[in-house]
Design a protein around this motif. Structure first.
Motif, PDB file in Angstrom:
ATOM      1  N   LYS A  40       8.271 -12.600 -64.977  1.00 51.67           N
ATOM      2  CA  LYS A  40       6.866 -12.844 -65.328  1.00 51.67           C
ATOM      3  C   LYS A  40       5.984 -11.751 -64.731  1.00 51.67           C
ATOM      4  O   LYS A  40       6.408 -11.003 -63.859  1.00 51.67           O
ATOM      5  CB  LYS A  40       6.442 -14.221 -64.838  1.00 51.67           C
ATOM      6  N   GLY A  41       4.795 -11.683 -65.214  1.00 55.33           N
ATOM      7  CA  GLY A  41       3.865 -10.703 -64.697  1.00 55.33           C
ATOM      8  C   GLY A  41       4.155  -9.330 -65.268  1.00 55.33           C
ATOM      9  O   GLY A  41       4.653  -9.185 -66.382  1.00 55.33           O
ATOM     10  N   GLU A  42       3.845  -8.319 -64.497  1.00 57.48           N
ATOM     11  CA  GLU A  42       3.975  -6.956 -64.979  1.00 57.48           C
ATOM     12  C   GLU A  42       5.268  -6.296 -64.585  1.00 57.48           C
ATOM     13  O   GLU A  42       5.489  -5.117 -64.844  1.00 57.48           O
ATOM     14  CB  GLU A  42       2.786  -6.131 -64.479  1.00 57.48           C
ATOM     15  N   THR A  43       6.140  -7.073 -63.965  1.00 52.49           N
ATOM     16  CA  THR A  43       7.429  -6.521 -63.578  1.00 52.49           C
ATOM     17  C   THR A  43       8.216  -6.148 -64.812  1.00 52.49           C
ATOM     18  O   THR A  43       8.276  -6.914 -65.779  1.00 52.49           O
ATOM     19  CB  THR A  43       8.236  -7.559 -62.768  1.00 52.49           C
TER      20      THR A  43
END
Lengths: 416, 447
Positions: free
Chosen positions: A396-399
């Protein structure tokens, strides 16, 4: 010349009784009162031949009776027409009964078909029926008829999380026989008997069976040789998605083989509606077999494949073994985990690397250099292996999605 | 008689006419009707022997009897007449076939008696045929069946046959010419061929088949009882004589019951022979034409069998139809009723290994062995055991090791397995194929 009722009853199937104790076959007079159909059953259990059984009350006089059966615009197989009395009157056997039909219980049938006459150039026949007494016989006439076909359709509605689906099995009867059967019982060979009005030149779709909440697996398959090529990406193949359900009792199915047919696939959209997600042709699925429904291409699972090693080891003369390492780079952009199936056809791999041969590949998986657990590699048959790789959901997120790289070390043996 | 065709015998009034001067000079005085007719119909060839009885009024001295058969398929070379009464006083001198009147002849008969005399006219015709057919209905559990045999007679001869005694011959006869060809061609141009046929008939005893016994003249309507079919063997043939009399107008067919067998026990067998029956196992009903199976009174002639099964809901299921070849008494009847979705078979080749290499003088592989592991699986979803016979063709020089395997022929191995109800059975077998220079022969050896 025989009278014809076809002008009045077209299309029609009619049975007319003729009390013609002395009439010759070539000068018959039909009785105008037609016994109506009391019951019709359409048997669709044979995929290549539809059997119709109809019952009529035929009032027989004592002695010889002629019963006409004629049809127009319907392709009835004459050779299959059967005449059977359902409420057969019986009596004890007497010494004079040599030619009579003796039933297993020792009784004798009091009505017998003496002969069947087929007039020239007509779709009709005449039964000569002998009755020992006046009798209102319930006669069942059975025949195979063309142009009544069956087909099967399915509607599969998957849950929102794609772990189960509801499979509805429909039978579609198409009656282009030009015959109006009226209220009929329809049987597909399994499931319930339907009572429906079957009119001429109409199709009827009926729900034959419904399997609720059937557990499914959603599969992602990378098959280098059968997968769809990705344009401008020579080391890629699209990943195919399927629902796999098993026609067995453990999953609430397994009642009968599922006939082949079109499956329209929907998915619960989580908001009380359904989204159409594609369709596929289901094959005949015997009990305990898998039904695989192709859903399309997965764009969020990307797999690249390369041959990282291709070393030949001469054994003697032109005989050699060849070490091959297949390396797969896998990226799962989905927000949910998945299991990826990697399929390889070893004959085609061998042909690619060793030249085309007319013998099967002999091969083995070499543990050294293989990064997939041995119990995740399944040898399907002598030319196919399938590796099952669990993939984590995308972070999740920008990883960024980290690619998973796996290698399988194969040895092609005894080639030349 | 109908309007399309006629067979008639006419007594020629002008007794003094010379045989060569009939044409254009004949008047019909009477047309005596048939008093009886017997049809002996063969199923292996398009030929029927017709024997009809007519009464002719003769005068003493020369009588000319005209006989014509317009629009029929009668072989003119076969038409014969003989008196059934006063045989020692009546002599058939000759038969003349007028060149300008096809399908007609005139018999010159010398009579020492006067009055009405019964004659028998015999001839061969084509266009009459018969065929057997069968209806089989298995019970719901497929343990017993009923089998009804029928004969269907079809008349496309151009002639109506009323109140005929009908005999049906089962067996293969030899004809050197087709009756239909002879009927079309007429006698004059092909006399030699017709003579050859006559000689052949005499040699083969064909005519004798039709002359086994006399037959009663029928003058009553057909009996209102099912006609019994009496079956008798004669040499290599079987003759079915249909009890009573049948009327079969031209263009019509008539179907009569030949036998009814009830509670016939039978077995169900599955066969996997891809080259013969297709990729899926075929289901067979196996019965025997013998007394133990409540059949076996006669051979069963070639015919189509319609196969049904009681569907358990007071109705029938149509399983299919199959042509049945002639079934001698005590012989097996095997009916292929098609694939069964409840019996599943799967064959997989699980592995291949090569060994025993040999090399030529250039060190190129020229001989090797390949060992294959095959796996069969049978799944039975029926409520009773199934027996499966599998044949697998493996060409080449083969050494095979498998439990219960036996050879059907040099390149075919057979397995027989029984699978319990709602069960599955799997087994594997290995075979080694010698290839290239290692191949010494083309056969299977079971180890």
């Amino acid at each position: 010349m025989r009278h014809s009722l076809t002008a009045t009853w077209t299309p029609f199937l009619c049975a007319a009784i003729v009390f013609a104790l002395t009439a010759s076959a070539s000068a018959r007079i039909k009785l105008t009162t037609l016994p109506v159909r009391e019951r019709v059953e359409i048997q669709l259990d044979n995929p290549s031949a539809t059997l119709v059984e109809e019952e009529r009350i035929v009032t027989l006089l004592a002695g010889s009776n002629q019963v006409d059966f004629s049809w127009a615009n319907a392709a009835i197989d004459k050779a299959t027409i059967q005449f059977r009395v359902v409420n057969m009157p019986l009596r004890p056997k007497t010494p004079e009964d040599a030619a009579s039909i003796l039933r297993p219980d020792g009784t004798v049938e009091m009505i017998q078909v003496i002969s069947v006459a087929y007039p020239p150039n007509e779709n009709s026949l005449v039964w000569e029926v002998f009755s020992e007494k006046p009798f209102a016989a319930r006669v069942r006439i059975s025949y195979v008829i063309s142009n009544i076909t069956r087909s099967f359709d399915y509607r599969a509605v998957a849950d929102h999380d794609e772990t189960a689906l509801t499979l509805s099995n429909y039978i579609r009867l198409a009656n282009v026989s030009s015959e109006d059967f009226g209220p009929s019982a329809v049987w597909a060979g399994f499931g319930d008997v339907f009572q429906r009005e079957i009119g001429a030149n109409e199709a009827k779709q009926m729900l034959a069976w419904k399997f609720p909440a059937v557990p499914i697996r959603k599969t992602y398959t990378f098959d280098w040789y059968r997968g769809q090529v990705v344009p401008s990406e020579p080391d890629q193949r699209y990943v195919a998605m399927r629902y796999v359900l098993v026609n067995d009792k453990a999953r609430g199915m397994g009642l009968f083989p599922l006939q082949g047919g079109k499956v329209r696939i929907f998915q619960n959209d989580g908001r009380g509606g359904e989204a159409f997600t594609g369709e596929d042709w289901a094959k005949l699925t015997p009990i305990d077999d898998e039904m695989k429904l192709y859903l399309g291409l997965a764009r969020d699972v990307v797999v690249r494949r390369k041959i990282a090693r291709n070393d030949r080891h001469v054994i003697a003369g032109n005989l050699f073994d060849q070490d091959v390492v297949l390396e797969y780079r896998i990226e799962n952009y989905k927000d949910s985990p998945a299991v990826l199936d990697l399929l390889e056809d070893m004959n085609r791999l061998r042909d690619d690397l060793c030249g085309a041969k007319d013998h099967d590949a002999q091969w083995q998986i070499v543990p050294e250099g293989t990064t997939v657990q041995a119990d995740r590699i399944e040898r399907k048959d002598s030319r196919t292996f399938e590796a099952h790789l669990p993939l984590d959901a995308a972070p999740k997120g920008e990883t960024k999605v980290a690619p998973v790289i796996v290698a399988i070390h194969l040895q092609l043996k005894n080639e030349w | 008689m109908n309007a399309r065709s006629y067979l008639c015998a006419a007594i020629v009034a002008l007794a003094a006419l010379a045989p060569g001067s009939f044409a254009g000079n004949l008047d019909l005085s009477t047309v005596p009707p048939r008093e009886g007719v017997q049809l002996t119909i063969y199923n292996s060839e398009d030929i029927t022997l017709v024997r009809e009885v007519r009464s002719l009024s003769l005068k003493k001295g020369a009588n000319h009897i005209q006989y014509s058969w317009a629009n029929t398929l009668i072989d003119p070379s076969s038409v014969e007449i003989r008196p059934l009464e006063h045989a020692d006083e009546i002599e058939v001198l000759d038969a003349t076939f007028p060149g300008d009147r096809p399908q007609q002849l005139v018999w010159n008969i010398d009579s020492k008696t006067e009055g009405q005399v019964k004659f028998q006219v015999t001839y061969f015709t084509s266009g009459l045929s018969w065929a057997a057919d069968y209806v089989l209905i298995a019970n719901k559990d497929e343990t017993e069946l009923s089998l009804d045999g029928f004969v269907q007679i079809t008349n496309n001869s151009g002639e109506d046959y009323g109140n005929a005694q009908v005999r049906l011959v089962v067996g293969v006869i030899n004809l050197v010419e087709k009756i239909q060809d002879l009927a079309r061609r007429g006698l004059i141009t092909e006399q030699a061929a017709a003579d050859a046929l006559e000689r052949r008939k005499s040699e083969e005893g064909l005519t004798a088949l039709g002359y086994v016994a006399g037959f009663a003249v029928k003058d009553a309507e057909a009996a209102n009882k099912p006609a019994e079919i009496i079956k008798e063997g004669l040499s290599e043939y079987f003759i079915y004589t249909i009890d009573g009399y049948q009327s079969i107008p031209n263009g019509w067919s008539k179907r009569l019951a030949s036998f009814h067998a009830r509670q016939v026990s039978f077995d169900v067998l599955y066969r996997l022979r891809p080259e013969q029956y297709g990729a899926r196992p075929a289901r067979f009903f196996m019965l025997k034409n013998d007394e133990e199976h409540k059949l076996g009174t006669t051979p069963l002639p070639d015919g189509v069998m319609q196969v049904f099964r009681d569907n358990g809901r007071d109705g029938l299921s149509f399983l299919g139809r199959q042509s049945v070849k002639y079934v001698p008494v005590k012989s097996d009847i095997e009916l292929n009723v098609g694939a069964d979705d409840e019996v599943v078979e799967e064959l997989k080749q699980m592995s291949v290994e090569r060994s025993s290499f040999s090399f030529d003088r250039h060190q190129l592989v020229d001989g090797w062995d390949e060992t294959r592991l095959l796996r069969y699986e049978i799944r039975n979803y029926k409520g009773k055991p199934v027996r499966m016979e599998i044949r697998k063709i493996i060409p080449g020089d083969i050494e095979l090791s498998a439990e219960d395997a036996r050879l059907f022929d040099y390149q075919t191995v057979e397995f027989a397995r029984e699978v319990k109800p709602h069960d599955k059975l799997a087994w594997e077998f290995k075979y080694t194929q010698h290839l290239g220079k290692n191949a010494r022969q083309n056969t299977i050896r079971v180890r």
